[in-house]
Enzyme design. Sequence first.
Site, short mmCIF file in Angstrom:
data_model
loop_
_atom_site.label_atom_id
_atom_site.label_comp_id
_atom_site.label_asym_id
_atom_site.label_seq_id
_atom_site.Cartn_x
_atom_site.Cartn_y
_atom_site.Cartn_z
CG PHE A 8 -2.13 0.90 1.04
CD1 PHE A 8 -2.97 0.79 -0.06
CD2 PHE A 8 -2.40 1.88 1.98
CE1 PHE A 8 -4.06 1.65 -0.21
CE2 PHE A 8 -3.49 2.74 1.85
CZ PHE A 8 -4.32 2.62 0.75
CB THR A 98 5.25 -5.78 -2.45
OG1 THR A 98 5.50 -6.88 -3.33
CG2 THR A 98 4.09 -6.14 -1.52
CE LYS A 127 9.67 -2.95 -13.24
NZ LYS A 127 8.87 -1.87 -12.61
N GLY A 208 11.72 12.83 -8.02
CA GLY A 208 11.12 11.57 -7.58
C GLY A 208 11.08 10.50 -8.66
CD GLU A 211 12.97 3.82 -6.48
OE1 GLU A 211 13.02 3.82 -5.24
OE2 GLU A 211 11.90 3.96 -7.11
CG ASP A 222 12.39 -0.03 -14.78
OD1 ASP A 222 11.63 -0.60 -13.98
OD2 ASP A 222 11.99 0.75 -15.66
CE LYS A 226 8.97 -0.36 -16.56
NZ LYS A 226 9.42 1.04 -16.41
N GLY A 319 4.13 7.28 -12.42
CA GLY A 319 3.24 8.22 -11.74
C GLY A 319 2.20 7.47 -10.94
#
Lengths: 340, 340
Positions: A8, A98, A127, A208, A211, A222, A226, A319
């Site tokens: 969350f 998560t 992912k 933002g 990381e 990353d 994908k 986003g």
Amino acid sequence: MKIALIGFGNVGQGLAQILCDKAETLRAADGFVPQIVAVATRRQGTLYHPAGLNLELLLAAAAQGQLSAYPDMEGLHRNWAVPEIIRQSNADVVIEVTPTNLQTAHPALDYCYLALEHGKHLVLANKGPVVLAYHELMRRARQAGKQVRFEATVMAGTPALRTGAQNLAGCYIFAMRGILNGTTNYMLSQMENGASYADALAQAQNLGYAETDPRGDVEGWDTAAKAIILAQSLFNANLTIDQLEVEGITGLTTADMLDAHRAGERWKLIAQITPTGGSVRPVRVPLADPLAHVSGAINAITYTTDLLGEVTLVGPGAGQLTTGFGLLSDLLDIHRTASS
Amino acid sequence: MKIALIGFGNVGQGLAQILCDKAETLRAADGFVPQIVAVATRRQGTLYHPAGLNLELLLAAAAQGQLSAYPDMEGLHRNWAVPEIIRQSNADVVIEVTPTNLQTAHPALDYCYLALEHGKHLVLANKGPVVLAYHELMRRARQAGKQVRFEATVMAGTPALRTGAQNLAGCYIFAMRGILNGTTNYMLSQMENGASYADALAQAQNLGYAETDPRGDVEGWDTAAKAIILAQSLFNANLTIDQLEVEGITGLTTADMLDAHRAGERWKLIAQITPTGGSVRPVRVPLADPLAHVSGAINAITYTTDLLGEVTLVGPGAGQLTTGFGLLSDLLDIHRTASS
């Protein structure tokens, strides 16, 4: 539809916000009445109410950084463990949001298997499980007669997966090429404007996008994750991340940007995927290529097909509400399929 | 699925070619086994065989320019009139691909109503009936429990309508902006490269993009028709073509292209559609806009949404197989919905 949210953070809260804001529209337009019955966090415990959590109170508690601020009410369970929520709650759908772990995907993958085993549909923004266990997840989903969906894992809510799988069905897709990481694309745009690599990275972190440990982005992992998700879900490929050639943007300098500019080209971190393999690497893209004009944190993907030639989809790649919408569109698809 | 094709020009033949080439793939991937049972032409008569026409022989006859070259065989009916085919054939789906008439849409619209009245699904590449009678078609389709689909009317097979209606479901779309006509976009690209308006038009005609009478393209009416279809189907708007502000590219010169170039802009013929209205007119688009880089006969549309911001889809806007694929994707959707 009753939903358990495992995780969350930013994305899970984004979905809760959308469901809160759009409750009336979704009911009126699609007859869709989702309820979040459970949320689970690693540091702040969990909440479960079989009649559904109050989204405004839930978001207010999250904004305070503590689920314990959610008020007591009859029927509310606090601090059920995640396996208990998956096994014993009345959720129809488990959403795994998560943080991504590309090494083991655990414990998320265990939760995914548990959800299918207990007859829940599964929706992911994480992912890890899709990259490491796509084929096994799909096998177990077929066995359980349930769905596994993960639109939010690639280009956030921009419908990259359903464009390939649904809208282009009937076309043969030869290849996909994409800009799939917002952080690096933003950094390259800043470097074109004269920023150094270090300044561009600092700016991406301030906004933002990146990381604190930006290696997953700038080293290309990353994007590679994908690419694997695209290859597995659209080409049914058996491909692991270590079979891709992966090179990030860490070797690029402002001088490289200038060289490309003089040649009428732009550096982009491009994922290239075919049915037999793929790569992630910085490419000098000519200005005639639609991908050359995808700037900042925007992402894009070009599908090369037999009947349509090239089709390109451009949209946001990250986003909170954007990724939340990716989850919502999977939920809507499950709702439509289940009710038709 | 048994199909009657009303019209068998470029687009109808494109679909027949695709169904011929992809028969095995469509059967294997989607369990989809379409049969063209009837074709109707204005000048070369019609063919109907309840067990399906042989697509290779049909395409060979069309290539000779005469359906009469299709060989006699038991069960074949020649020269049934179109209403007879719609009323008495065993077709499940009627496809309307006669040339667009934006003034009256007849006789196509009569055929559409007749098809729904006789319990057939309806698929169109012909814009006329959708532009002039969208709401009435949808009303009659609901009444009949049948589907009306028309992906091929906007951007050919590039999935502009299903991106808006299906992939972005759950988002609110504030506006759409698009380059929806290949002929004029090709001409503007040629004029940017120094061609005069007259030369650019001649080139577009030589390539088969522009009709002998190019007014529908260059005066903006083809774009306006597509804007109306988008407004009606995605905004449920009650909008007619005469309520749009429509201006074509006939007033533009090579000098205008140069002026825009000096300012870092490009002229594009842009359709702008909101829930309350719209316009079609030449606009100087800044290079930062993705639409500025859509060149030649390629089309594009940008959806402005609440949750995703801007999402842009770029792809071909014309072509035989391209438009044929638009029809196929509607057929696949009907197949999936009907069999689920």
